[in-house]
Each structure stands twice: as C-alpha cells, then as structure tokens.
Design a protein around this motif. Structure first.
Motif, short mmCIF file in Angstrom:
data_model
loop_
_atom_site.label_atom_id
_atom_site.label_comp_id
_atom_site.label_asym_id
_atom_site.label_seq_id
_atom_site.Cartn_x
_atom_site.Cartn_y
_atom_site.Cartn_z
N ILE A 45 0.85 -1.19 0.00
CA ILE A 45 0.00 0.00 0.00
C ILE A 45 0.89 1.24 0.00
O ILE A 45 1.83 1.35 0.78
CB ILE A 45 -0.94 0.02 1.22
N ARG A 46 0.59 2.16 -0.88
CA ARG A 46 1.31 3.43 -0.91
C ARG A 46 0.68 4.37 0.12
O ARG A 46 -0.51 4.66 0.05
CB ARG A 46 1.24 4.06 -2.31
N HIS A 47 1.49 4.84 1.06
CA HIS A 47 1.00 5.70 2.14
C HIS A 47 1.52 7.12 1.91
O HIS A 47 2.72 7.36 1.93
CB HIS A 47 1.50 5.17 3.49
N VAL A 48 0.60 8.04 1.70
CA VAL A 48 0.96 9.43 1.46
C VAL A 48 0.44 10.27 2.63
O VAL A 48 -0.77 10.35 2.85
CB VAL A 48 0.35 9.95 0.14
N VAL A 49 1.35 10.86 3.37
CA VAL A 49 0.97 11.76 4.47
C VAL A 49 1.03 13.18 3.94
O VAL A 49 2.11 13.74 3.73
CB VAL A 49 1.89 11.57 5.69
N ASP A 50 -0.12 13.76 3.66
CA ASP A 50 -0.18 15.07 3.02
C ASP A 50 -1.60 15.60 3.12
O ASP A 50 -2.55 14.86 3.40
CB ASP A 50 0.23 14.93 1.54
N ASN A 51 -1.75 16.88 2.90
CA ASN A 51 -3.06 17.51 2.93
C ASN A 51 -3.66 17.56 1.52
O ASN A 51 -2.98 17.98 0.58
CB ASN A 51 -2.96 18.94 3.47
N GLY A 62 -10.16 16.96 -7.99
CA GLY A 62 -10.40 17.19 -9.41
C GLY A 62 -11.50 16.30 -9.95
O GLY A 62 -11.68 15.16 -9.52
N GLN A 63 -12.26 16.85 -10.94
CA GLN A 63 -13.34 16.10 -11.58
C GLN A 63 -13.22 16.19 -13.09
O GLN A 63 -12.74 17.20 -13.63
CB GLN A 63 -14.71 16.65 -11.13
N ASP A 64 -13.68 15.14 -13.78
CA ASP A 64 -13.66 15.16 -15.23
C ASP A 64 -14.96 15.78 -15.75
O ASP A 64 -15.78 16.29 -14.98
CB ASP A 64 -13.41 13.76 -15.79
N GLN A 65 -15.17 15.69 -17.06
CA GLN A 65 -16.34 16.34 -17.67
C GLN A 65 -17.66 15.72 -17.21
O GLN A 65 -18.70 16.37 -17.23
CB GLN A 65 -16.23 16.26 -19.20
N ARG A 66 -17.63 14.46 -16.78
CA ARG A 66 -18.85 13.80 -16.30
C ARG A 66 -19.14 14.16 -14.85
O ARG A 66 -20.21 13.80 -14.34
CB ARG A 66 -18.71 12.28 -16.41
N GLY A 67 -18.19 14.81 -14.19
CA GLY A 67 -18.33 15.07 -12.77
C GLY A 67 -17.75 13.99 -11.90
O GLY A 67 -17.87 14.03 -10.66
N TRP A 68 -17.11 12.99 -12.51
CA TRP A 68 -16.46 11.92 -11.75
C TRP A 68 -15.13 12.43 -11.21
O TRP A 68 -14.51 13.32 -11.81
CB TRP A 68 -16.24 10.69 -12.63
N ILE A 69 -14.67 11.84 -10.12
CA ILE A 69 -13.40 12.26 -9.53
C ILE A 69 -12.25 11.71 -10.39
O ILE A 69 -12.21 10.52 -10.70
CB ILE A 69 -13.28 11.79 -8.08
N SER A 70 -11.36 12.59 -10.78
CA SER A 70 -10.22 12.19 -11.60
C SER A 70 -8.92 12.13 -10.80
O SER A 70 -8.04 11.31 -11.08
CB SER A 70 -10.03 13.16 -12.77
N HIS A 71 -8.82 12.99 -9.77
CA HIS A 71 -7.60 13.03 -8.98
C HIS A 71 -7.83 13.87 -7.73
O HIS A 71 -8.83 14.60 -7.63
CB HIS A 71 -6.43 13.63 -9.80
N VAL A 72 -6.92 13.75 -6.80
CA VAL A 72 -6.85 14.69 -5.69
C VAL A 72 -5.49 15.38 -5.75
O VAL A 72 -4.49 14.76 -6.14
CB VAL A 72 -7.05 14.01 -4.31
N THR A 73 -5.49 16.66 -5.44
CA THR A 73 -4.24 17.42 -5.45
C THR A 73 -3.79 17.65 -4.02
O THR A 73 -4.55 18.19 -3.20
CB THR A 73 -4.42 18.77 -6.15
N THR A 74 -2.57 17.24 -3.72
CA THR A 74 -2.04 17.38 -2.36
C THR A 74 -1.00 18.49 -2.32
O THR A 74 -0.45 18.91 -3.35
CB THR A 74 -1.40 16.07 -1.89
N ALA A 75 -0.71 18.96 -1.12
CA ALA A 75 0.19 20.10 -0.94
C ALA A 75 1.60 19.80 -1.41
O ALA A 75 2.25 20.64 -2.03
CB ALA A 75 0.18 20.54 0.52
N GLU A 76 2.10 18.60 -1.11
CA GLU A 76 3.51 18.30 -1.38
C GLU A 76 3.72 17.22 -2.45
O GLU A 76 4.79 17.14 -3.04
CB GLU A 76 4.21 17.86 -0.09
N HIS A 77 2.70 16.40 -2.69
CA HIS A 77 2.86 15.30 -3.63
C HIS A 77 2.12 15.54 -4.95
O HIS A 77 2.12 14.67 -5.82
CB HIS A 77 2.38 13.98 -3.01
N GLY A 78 1.52 16.69 -5.08
CA GLY A 78 0.84 17.03 -6.32
C GLY A 78 -0.39 16.19 -6.57
O GLY A 78 -1.09 15.79 -5.64
N GLN A 79 -0.67 15.90 -7.84
CA GLN A 79 -1.87 15.15 -8.20
C GLN A 79 -1.68 13.65 -7.95
O GLN A 79 -0.64 13.08 -8.27
CB GLN A 79 -2.21 15.37 -9.67
N ILE A 80 -2.71 13.06 -7.38
CA ILE A 80 -2.74 11.61 -7.20
C ILE A 80 -4.00 11.10 -7.91
O ILE A 80 -5.12 11.43 -7.53
CB ILE A 80 -2.77 11.22 -5.71
#
Length: 512
Positions: free
Chosen positions: A188-194, A199-217
């Motif tokens: 399991i990849r463990h990311v400790v970050d805020n 982010g959402q795509d054109q359908r409104g589905w979640i495409s990514h989360v943007t974190t303070a230090e690790h950028g887009q996931i």
C-alpha cells in the motif's frame, strides 16, 4: 479494469479498507492511502461486534499478536446500567438463546423462569462470566466454547453461522497504526499530506486529488474515509445526507481516557450507563478505560456534560483532556456515487450505542469487494451495493430506537422526550407485537443488519418490555426439559467461572 484505488483519510476506516482490499486483490490492485497529519481522529470506535473476527482472520492476523499491541481487551457483551432505574443492570451478550421443544428458553422463562433473578442470568451463560469478569479463553489459549471454530480463514460476514462468544475492545488509533504497518509491508502506498483540491472530469467523476507536497494523485476508484466531513462524497459530489435526528436523540459526545486505579480489575464487557441527558460508555482497555458521555445538546450543554462525565469517572482529574465530538447522525442516501464510495463516518453514523461503527466499516468493505466494479462501473452493481449498505444502517437505526422506547426510565426531560419521539416505519408494529409475544427472525427488521432476534428479545426483556402472557402452547407442554436446561445453564456458568482466568490475568499473559 479498475486497477487503482485512492483512499482519502486514514484512521480505522481508512486502514481497515486499505488492508482488506490489498488482502483481497494483492498486487492486481494498486492501493494508495492519503491522510493528513493534521486531522485529529475521533477515536470512539473502540468496541466491536463479535463478527469482527472475520476481518482479522481474513487478513491472517492472530489476536495473540495484534491485540497486545493495541491495548486490547475482550468484550463478551454490553452491560446496561440504570436504563430502568438506578442500581439495576442487565447484559446483552454474544450468545444465542437455547431452544427446548421448539421454543426459545426465553419463551420458557416467561412461564417457568425463576423471577427472583433477571432474565439474562437465567437464560445466558455469558452473564455469569461477565459478573465474575472472566476471560473467554483458558490460560493455554483454548476457547471456553470448544465446539466453535476458532479459525475462520478468509471468510466474510455472509458466512457467519455460529455465534462467536466475544468481540474486542481496543485503542482505535493503535489498530489504525498496526494496520498501516501491515498494509505498507504489502504494497500500500501511504501518502501523508493535505488534500487541497479534488479534481473532476467532464462527467463530474473524480479524476484526482491534489495534495500540498505530492501534487496530483490519480485513481480509478476513490474511497472517502474523511469522517463526518465527507470531503469527496458530500462536499465534492453533493451526495444527499439523510438525518436520523428525528428518531435518535443524541448528537454530541465528550470522551475521556481514564487510567484505572486498579489495573487488574478489568471487565470483559462494555458498560452503557444511563445519564440525565443520554448515556455513558465505559470501555476497558488493558491499562485504562475509555469513557464517554453521549448526549443531546437540547438537554445539556457540552460544559455540563463534561462536568457530569468527570464527576462520574474521574473526580479530581482535571488534567485529563476531554475530547468533544459533534456527531452527524444519519446516512448518505447513497454511499456509492459515481466512482466514489464512502466508508466509515463519511457514509453513516447512528451513535456509539451497540458499537456499530467498526461493523459498518467491515460490512462496507466486504460488500465493496463483492460488488467491485470494472471500467464500466455497472449501475446495477452500484445500486445493489447501496441497497445492502442502506438496509444494514436502517436496521441498526431501528434497533437503537428500540433501546430508548423500551427503557422504563422517565426521570428527566431527556428520557421523557425520548418516549415521544417518532419511530422508523415498522418499529411501532414490532414493539406492539412484543407486548404479546417474543420477536423472531420473521418479525424483527427483515434485512441483514448484524443483530439477530435474540438481541432484540434480550434488549426488550432487559428493558422491561415483557409480553403480557407466555405462549399458550407452553401451558400444555411438559416443562421438564426446559427446567433442566435452566439448571444446566446455571451449572455450566459456575463451572466456567471456576475454570477460566480473569480477563486481566489472561491478557497479562499474552502481553508479556
């Protein structure tokens, strides 16, 4: 195929979900868990159902290894104190009622039971073990109920056949940390970050989360374990939340971690003590107790509730830090929306009574595996999942409302108002039936919700909702076998009290 899952939020819900998915799918699924070091955890989920053993066995974890690392203890049931009047108590145990000549022992008790002692002492062995504070295992580790399977392997709640006699108490933060170590070792990849943006795509589905230090996931499936905030499911996707505050009275809690003056005096049960504006939990861990007051702020202020709690469990210990919690009581209309599944407090919460928080997490992640999507995200799968989750939560809601409706306590505005509150559809009919006969599998809430008919009857009888008359058929039947069963329960209870170690004694042995 869905190849990557991103879990936002840690704690017990996040790490139970992550570790279970990794165990189920191994390297065929990438699992990333993102959690903030700044988010405080609720920490009230320290008591469990007996079915939680399916979860730990599924992961291949031995309780002798993980329990000592999590300040763990045993839970044979719940002791309800003062719900009828001060000084009275009864147990809701993990024990099915025995059956004699086609009728439960509770039916026989209504006609031939020893009314000089409470129902639960006559009909359950567990009550004697609780009164004597016994462990459910011998010092050699063997289970007192030798006929039960002690190793379930990779089984689920759907495969629960026998009633296992105990659950656990544990420090929820330590369980989360233990599962984090377990999960990271397995990939399991463990990311400790805020998380700063979803982010959402054109359908409104979640495409990514943007974190303070690790950028887009990025991920294919996102799981919301952000607690009452519901960062993904509610704040981003706008899922509708249905409140239960019309039928359940409590919306706040205050918790304390209290050292036990005599650490060896360790009870193998959760205690739920009725208070002036709610109830108080006592959860014995290995060297301390977890205590909390669950209440309605319509009848008592947070400051008054804290004072009442401190006076009850820690007088003079003003140094102990109190954790005040505002609870969101209810559930999302749908816990799975688009490519996001809410698990834990972000999905639903009914209140800590009957310790259902961990059960809801376990049930949700098991159902997620059973309904896991492919790249099409078939709506039939999603709908089936949402129905299963909603049924379980709504059933628990009914069962908890029963506690307040059947309790005889009416000595404060809170308890008087609890009797006047609305009831969920179906419960009024069930309680009316309980006035004339005990409930059965056909007459309790019909969908799976973790509680069997014996639980409904144990609570009704313990709280004083007793049928007006026993079953007429029993008056025409020979009671010899039933009377022998009552005697057998008493004898077995005494023998086990003599043979079993105390709860603390056994746990001290595995903590060495």
């Amino acid at each position: 195929m869905v190849r990557s899952v991103v879990i936002v939020g840690g704690g017990t819900a996040g790490w139970m979900t992550a570790s279970y998915l990794k165990r189920a799918f191994a390297d065929r699924l990438d699992v990333t868990l993102v959690e903030s070091a700044q988010v405080s955890r609720i920490g009230v989920g320290e008591a469990t159902f007996s079915t939680v053993r399916h979860f730990f066995d599924y992961l291949g974890l031995d309780e002798r290894d993980w329990l000592p690392k999590c300040a763990g203890g045993y839970k044979l049931g719940i002791r309800f104190e003062n719900w009828n009047k001060p000084g009275e108590h009864f147990y809701h145990p993990f024990e099915r009622l025995r059956v004699v000549d086609g009728f439960s022992l509770a039916d026989w008790w209504l006609l031939h039971g020893d009314r000089s002692q409470p129902f639960d002492r006559s009909c359950f062995i567990t009550s004697a073990l609780c009164e004597a504070k016994r462990a459910p295992r011998m010092m050699d580790g063997s289970l007192f109920a030798t006929e039960l399977d002690d190793d379930l392997g990779r089984s689920t709640l759907d495969e629960q056949r026998a009633q296992f006699p105990y659950a656990y108490h544990f420090d929820a933060d330590k369980v989360a940390a233990y599962l984090a170590e377990y999960g990271v070792k397995r990939g399991i990849r463990h990311v400790v970050d805020n998380v700063e943006h979803v982010g959402q795509d054109q359908r409104g589905w979640i495409s990514h989360v943007t974190t303070a230090e690790h950028g887009q996931i990025k991920g294919d499936l996102f799981i919301d374990c952000t607690g009452f905030r519901g960062m993904l499911i509610n704040q981003t996707l706008g899922a509708a939340f249905e409140s239960f505050e019309d039928v359940l009275p409590n919306n706040r809690a205050v918790a304390l971690r209290v050292p036990r003056e005599n650490s060896t005096d360790m009870a193998p049960y959760t205690t739920a003590t009725a208070m002036t504006a709610g109830w108080m939990w006592t959860i014995p861990l290995f060297r301390r107790n977890g205590n909390g007051y669950v209440y309605s702020d319509r009848f008592i202020s947070p400051e008054e509730a804290e004072r009442e709690l401190r006076q009850a469990v820690a007088p003079g210990r003003d140094d102990l830090e109190a954790n005040h919690i505002r609870m969101r009581i209810g559930r999302n209309r749908e816990s799975w929306v688009k490519n996001c599944v809410a698990i834990g407090l972000s999905s639903a919460f009914v209140e800590p009574l009957e310790s259902t928080g961990i059960f809801f997490v376990q049930h949700a992640v098991e159902q997620l595996v059973k309904h896991f999507p492919d790249e099409r995200f078939d709506s039939a799968q999603t709908d089936a999942y949402n129905k299963r989750i909603a049924h379980a939560i709504d059933g628990v809601k009914e069962f908890l409302v029963l506690h307040y409706k059947s309790a005889r306590r009416e000595d404060s505005p809170y308890w008087k108002e609890a009797k006047l509150r609305a009831m969920p559809d179906g419960l009024a009919e069930r309680l009316a039936l309980a006035e004339s006969r005990l409930l059965c599998d056909e007459t309790i809430y019909p969908k799976y919700h973790g509680f069997e008919s014996y639980s409904w009857n144990a609570m009704n009888l313990g709280l004083g909702r007793v049928p007006r008359e026993p079953q007429p058929a029993l008056k025409l039947m020979d009671p010899t076998a039933a009377l022998a069963e009552f005697a057998r329960i008493e004898a077995e209870g005494k023998a086990l009290v003599d043979a079993l170690p105390s709860c603390y004694e056994y746990l001290a042995g595995i903590n060495d």
